[in-house]
Design an enzyme around this catalytic site. Structure first.
Site, PDB file in Angstrom:
ATOM      1  CB  CYS A  14     -95.678-129.098  24.817  1.00 57.90           C
ATOM      2  SG  CYS A  14     -94.679-130.359  24.115  1.00 57.90           S
ATOM      3  CD  GLU A  42     -92.641 -85.057  40.606  1.00 57.50           C
ATOM      4  OE1 GLU A  42     -92.105 -83.589  40.865  1.00 57.50           O
ATOM      5  OE2 GLU A  42     -92.649 -85.371  39.857  1.00 57.50           O
ATOM      6  CE1 TYR A  49     -99.198 -92.354  64.826  1.00 54.81           C
ATOM      7  CE2 TYR A  49    -101.394 -93.189  64.355  1.00 54.81           C
ATOM      8  CZ  TYR A  49    -100.523 -92.260  64.319  1.00 54.81           C
ATOM      9  OH  TYR A  49    -100.836 -91.083  63.605  1.00 54.81           O
ATOM     10  CB  SER A  52     -90.471 -76.940  33.345  1.00 56.46           C
ATOM     11  OG  SER A  52     -90.241 -76.073  32.314  1.00 56.46           O
ATOM     12  CG  LEU A  53     -85.909 -79.665  35.926  1.00 55.96           C
ATOM     13  CD1 LEU A  53     -85.864 -80.951  36.444  1.00 55.96           C
ATOM     14  CD2 LEU A  53     -84.835 -78.600  36.278  1.00 55.96           C
ATOM     15  CB  CYS A  94     -91.211-131.288  22.585  1.00 51.36           C
ATOM     16  SG  CYS A  94     -91.420-129.576  22.073  1.00 51.36           S
ATOM     17  CG  ASP A 134     -92.259 -90.576  36.155  1.00 54.09           C
ATOM     18  OD1 ASP A 134     -92.832 -89.332  35.626  1.00 54.09           O
ATOM     19  OD2 ASP A 134     -92.580 -91.274  35.052  1.00 54.09           O
ATOM     20  CB  CYS A 145     -96.462-129.076  20.972  1.00 49.69           C
ATOM     21  SG  CYS A 145     -94.887-128.194  20.981  1.00 49.69           S
ATOM     22  CE  LYS A 204     -87.570 -87.262  30.910  1.00 47.33           C
ATOM     23  NZ  LYS A 204     -88.399 -86.336  30.106  1.00 47.33           N
ATOM     24  CE1 TYR A 251     -88.865 -79.828  42.732  1.00 44.53           C
ATOM     25  CE2 TYR A 251     -89.608 -82.481  42.942  1.00 44.53           C
ATOM     26  CZ  TYR A 251     -89.739 -81.052  42.374  1.00 44.53           C
ATOM     27  OH  TYR A 251     -90.703 -80.547  41.511  1.00 44.53           O
ATOM     28  CB  CYS A 270     -93.081-131.692  19.342  1.00 45.24           C
ATOM     29  SG  CYS A 270     -93.955-131.840  20.771  1.00 45.24           S
ATOM     30  CE  LYS A 301     -87.510 -84.565  35.070  1.00 45.25           C
ATOM     31  NZ  LYS A 301     -89.155 -84.841  35.071  1.00 45.25           N
ATOM     32  NE  ARG A 319     -93.993 -76.999  36.254  1.00 41.95           N
ATOM     33  CZ  ARG A 319     -94.408 -76.384  35.042  1.00 41.95           C
ATOM     34  NH1 ARG A 319     -95.445 -77.057  34.547  1.00 41.95           N
ATOM     35  NH2 ARG A 319     -93.616 -75.793  34.412  1.00 41.95           N
ATOM     36  CG  ASP A 339     -98.677-100.486  63.279  1.00 42.09           C
ATOM     37  OD1 ASP A 339     -97.669 -99.846  63.332  1.00 42.09           O
ATOM     38  OD2 ASP A 339     -98.990-100.961  62.164  1.00 42.09           O
ATOM     39  CB  ALA A 340    -101.409-101.915  69.298  1.00 41.63           C
ATOM     40  CD  GLU A 365     -81.740 -82.737  43.834  1.00 42.65           C
ATOM     41  OE1 GLU A 365     -83.002 -82.500  43.460  1.00 42.65           O
ATOM     42  OE2 GLU A 365     -81.144 -81.718  44.115  1.00 42.65           O
ATOM     43  CE  LYS A 411     -82.764 -79.640  41.550  1.00 38.59           C
ATOM     44  NZ  LYS A 411     -83.634 -79.955  42.496  1.00 38.59           N
TER      45      LYS A 411
HETATM   46  S1  IVH Z   1     -86.328 -79.129  40.173  1.00 38.35           S
HETATM   47  C1  IVH Z   1     -85.783 -75.483  39.351  1.00 38.35           C
HETATM   48  N1  IVH Z   1     -85.823 -81.621  40.976  1.00 38.35           N
HETATM   49  O1  IVH Z   1     -89.487 -82.636  37.079  1.00 38.35           O
HETATM   50  C2  IVH Z   1     -86.186 -76.699  38.475  1.00 38.35           C
HETATM   51  N2  IVH Z   1     -87.795 -81.230  39.453  1.00 38.35           N
HETATM   52  O2  IVH Z   1     -89.315 -81.473  34.350  1.00 38.35           O
HETATM   53  C3  IVH Z   1     -87.667 -77.237  38.956  1.00 38.35           C
HETATM   54  N3  IVH Z   1     -89.028 -83.418  39.161  1.00 38.35           N
HETATM   55  O3  IVH Z   1     -91.811 -80.137  37.502  1.00 38.35           O
HETATM   56  C4  IVH Z   1     -87.811 -78.539  39.456  1.00 38.35           C
HETATM   57  N4  IVH Z   1     -87.656 -84.733  40.606  1.00 38.35           N
HETATM   58  O4  IVH Z   1     -91.923 -82.009  39.024  1.00 38.35           O
HETATM   59  C5  IVH Z   1     -86.699 -80.750  40.293  1.00 38.35           C
HETATM   60  N5  IVH Z   1     -85.149 -83.787  41.774  1.00 38.35           N
HETATM   61  C6  IVH Z   1     -86.330 -83.053  41.287  1.00 38.35           C
HETATM   62  C7  IVH Z   1     -87.253 -83.409  40.411  1.00 38.35           C
HETATM   63  C8  IVH Z   1     -88.028 -82.496  39.579  1.00 38.35           C
HETATM   64  C9  IVH Z   1     -88.837 -84.544  39.533  1.00 38.35           C
HETATM   65  C10 IVH Z   1     -89.922 -82.969  38.287  1.00 38.35           C
HETATM   66  C11 IVH Z   1     -90.662 -81.664  38.977  1.00 38.35           C
HETATM   67  C12 IVH Z   1     -90.698 -80.690  37.581  1.00 38.35           C
HETATM   68  C13 IVH Z   1     -90.358 -81.541  36.409  1.00 38.35           C
HETATM   69  C14 IVH Z   1     -89.536 -80.803  35.460  1.00 38.35           C
END
Ligand code: IVH
Length: 669
Positions: free
Chosen positions: A419, A166, A28, A74-75, A425, A110, A401, A307, A218, A404, A108, A129, A25-26, A106, A283
């Site tokens: 206790c 993400e 850097y 979204s998914l 006990c 959070d 207790c 999920k 992703y 006992c 998912k 988003r 680190d130093a 992959e 996917k």
């Molecule tokens: S693909 C084309 N891949 O999940 C589909 N999403 O429920 C677009 N997420 O808004 C998303 N890990 O924030 C994709 N490996 C992953 C993901 C991922 C987390 C989230 C993402 C999306 C949400 C949909």
């Protein structure tokens, strides 16, 4: 200045993306300072991709709205194997395909979705988003995240590129952040996702900069004046080549069976990952097929999120009681309205200790968030105060207790209530016996928890040795105990007498002495008599035994009561070998000592568990992600992005044959 920028960007990448710094680190800091000085002398030469410009902007009044190039989708969710099979069937039908499809699998993540615009390789915009079409401009905040490259590396980067990923907060960073918040008397974040989303949308980038955020890419949106490979897994590899972090757990799998296998593996790994996941994403890997499938409403037809069971749920507290453990410690436990969480029905959740109980102020009648993650015991996270019914009162610590009635003592400087009844006990006796008989201790098959309750409650068993004095006729007097099961139990007890010193030590339940310490003690002393007469100084020579533990051990063996328990057990025939075992001989039989392995892809000749067991038996370690410290990456069929990462880090790559031959000696047998 250009040279310093390039060099610092390289160090940032090695540190934050590859997890493999090459300078201390130093060093850097010195380079960074040098650049800061040059930039203050020549402000006209400061460029936006300079590492000094990550935190530049002043707090904003609000976020601008920006349109995404392509919508952020979204998914659709799958919650069961059946849902997943239906997804795969729908895909196959639409494509008129028969046979297994390949999927990019992959984690998912959070956190919060992000859209990163790169123009000529330079990060020019980052947006949340939002509604999928228009998001908020959080560029200034995202620039402060060190794993987000301000400029892409390598060649072949399209002129215009939208990277999707993400932003999340790794668990360790989350833990530290909340610890600091608590110390400062601030409100902690409920979970890493809220912490990430909140930090990302903070108006002051300096605050975002202080938060431990990270990125995994992703996918992509707009790609103009340039091209990407035809398969999604290759796109991820390409993003990784350009310096973007990609989840190391991403893999290529085949068909529903491959997807289910991946789901099971990730579910098992979930608790030990460095970040929170709420499922896995599959996917369709072929990008042309993705285009043919298209999207419906706001989700692609070519992807699905399978999920994991939710780890947190709401329920109500029926009562709070105190459980007495093996060493007499009283643990407050909330009895709950049963709730399905983390894949199981939970009706009790721990409150850890009195301090925690008072800090969270959990009261009967409260609505609470319960969490059950992996194999971890369920716990009450927090109370929803706005739902507290009128007329509740805080739970008070018991003075006696609950089992006992002996006085309860609060140990000075400890959060624990104890206790004072000791082996008088029944609760402590029961716990001690459960521990004694448990699988990793004497392993008495068939001696379950309820049976132990009965044996103690009927006064048949006071101390461990009493177990071995039981007769079939005594056992037959107990509930649900016929002659056959009584005989079987006695046989199991008799078998359990042949044990090892390490198991025996563990079974005794010496305070603070767990399995690992028992093993270390058995290896070091070999003979029980040597252990029983050893001094605190001698214990200090044993690996991982500190002065406090040494104190517990010597005190245990000095107590006449404990000596009697041990004498009694030996007289009843509990025995083990007191010869040093061959694997104590040194490194000769543990040739993989100090080596770490990562396994990826499907192995043909053995399961991963078998491979892991063999490597560990030879002293090696198996971990889940490739870092600079990894000694070998073992690749099976269809390896994921780990291979690319290993190659990038110069980690030696072995195929299954090489693993078998040169290391495990499979071919020599
Ligand atoms: S693909 C084309 N891949 O999940 C589909 N999403 O429920 C677009 N997420 O808004 C998303 N890990 O924030 C994709 N490996 C992953 C993901 C991922 C987390 C989230 C993402 C999306 C949400 C949909």
């Amino acid at each position: 200045m250009l040279q310093l920028r390039i060099e610092l960007a390289e160090h940032d990448y090695r540190y934050h993306v590859l997890d493999a710094p090459v300078v201390p680190d130093a060093v850097y800091d010195r380079l960074y300072q040098e650049l800061v000085e040059l930039e203050s002398r020549y402000p006209r030469l400061v460029s936006p991709d300079s590492p000094t410009q990550r935190v530049g902007a002043a707090p904003a009044a609000g976020f601008r709205e920006v349109a995404h190039g392509l919508p952020m989708l979204s998914l659709d969710n799958a919650f069961s194997r059946e849902d997943l099979e239906n997804f795969d069937r729908r895909v196959q039908e639409r494509l008129d395909s028969a046979g297994d499809l390949q999927y990019s699998a992959e984690p998912k993540l959070d956190g919060a979705a992000i859209n990163l615009w790169f123009e000529n390789g330079e990060l020019v915009r980052a947006a949340t988003r939002g509604d999928g079409r228009v998001g908020e401009d959080v560029t200034h905040n995202v620039r402060t995240i060190h794993s987000v490259p301000l400029r892409l590396r390598g060649s072949g980067v399209p002129r215009l590129l939208e990277v999707r990923g993400e932003i999340f907060m790794p668990r360790e960073g989350f833990r530290r952040l909340n610890e600091a918040a608590q110390k400062a008397g601030e409100k902690p974040f409920a979970n890493p996702r809220n912490a990430a989303a909140g930090s990302l949308r903070h108006l002051d980038p300096r605050l975002t900069a202080s938060r431990p955020l990270a990125l995994f890419a992703y996918g992509v949106g707009t790609v103009a004046e340039g091209s990407l490979p035809p398969r999604h897994t290759e796109v991820l590899d390409r993003l990784s080549d350009w310096g973007l972090p990609v989840a190391p757990e991403a893999e290529l799998v085949t068909g529903v069976a491959g997807c289910l296998g991946y789901y099971a593996r990730m579910l098992e790994k979930r608790a030990e990952l460095a970040y929170d996941t709420d499922g896995v994403v599959f996917k369709v890997n072929d990008v042309d097929l993705q285009a043919r499938l298209g999207t419906v409403a706001r989700a692609p037809r070519w992807a699905v999120a399978y999920k994991f069971p939710a780890e947190e749920q709401l329920t109500t507290v029926e009562s709070v009681h105190f459980q007495v453990g093996r060493t007499g410690v009283l643990t407050p436990v909330a009895r709950l309205e049963p709730v399905f969480v983390g894949g199981a029905t939970v009706s009790n959740a721990t409150l850890h200790n009195l301090d925690e109980l008072h800090r969270k102020d959990v009261r009967p009648g409260d609505t609470v968030i319960v969490r059950r993650a992996g194999d971890v015991i369920p716990e009450v996270m927090s109370v929803l105060l706005e739902r507290r019914p009128p007329q509740t009162s805080p739970v008070r610590a018991p003075e006696r207790c609950p089992v006992c009635s002996s006085p309860v003592l609060r140990v000075e400087g400890e959060a624990a209530l104890r206790c004072t009844g000791g082996s008088a006990c029944p609760a402590q006796r029961k716990e001690a016996l459960r521990h004694f008989a448990s699988r990793r201790a004497l392993n008495i098959d068939g001696l379950g928890s309820q049976l132990i309750d009965q044996l103690v409650d009927t006064d048949l068993v006071h101390k461990p040795g009493d177990l071995f004095r039981l007769t079939t006729s005594q056992l037959q007097q107990l509930d649900r105990m016929g002659e056959r099961s009584a005989t079987k139990l006695l046989e199991a007890m008799s078998r359990s007498k042949a044990t090892t010193l390490e198991r025996f030590l563990y079974a005794l339940g010496i305070p603070e002495v767990g399995e690992a310490t028992s093993k270390a003690l058995a290896r070091h002393f070999v003979r029980l008599s040597a252990l029983m007469t050893a001094s605190a100084e001698e214990f200090a020579e044993v690996e991982d035994v500190g002065p406090i533990m040494a104190g517990h051990i010597t005190a245990y063996f000095q107590a006449p009561h404990n000596q009697e328990v041990i004498q009694d057990l030996r007289a009843l025939g509990v025995h083990w070998s007191e010869e040093a075992r061959p694997d104590d001989a040194g490194t000769a039989e543990r040739p993989l000592k100090g080596k770490t392995f990562v396994l990826t892809g499907t192995l043909a000749g053995m399961t991963r568990e078998e491979a892991t067991a063999r490597i560990e038996a030879l002293g090696g370690k198996v971990t889940s992600s490739v870092t600079a410290k990894t000694s070998y990456l073992v690749v099976g069929d269809k390896p994921g992005s780990k291979l690319a990462k290993a190659e990038k880090l110069g980690v030696e790559v072995l195929d299954e044959g090489q693993l078998g031959q040169s290391i495990l000696g499979v071919s020599e047998k």
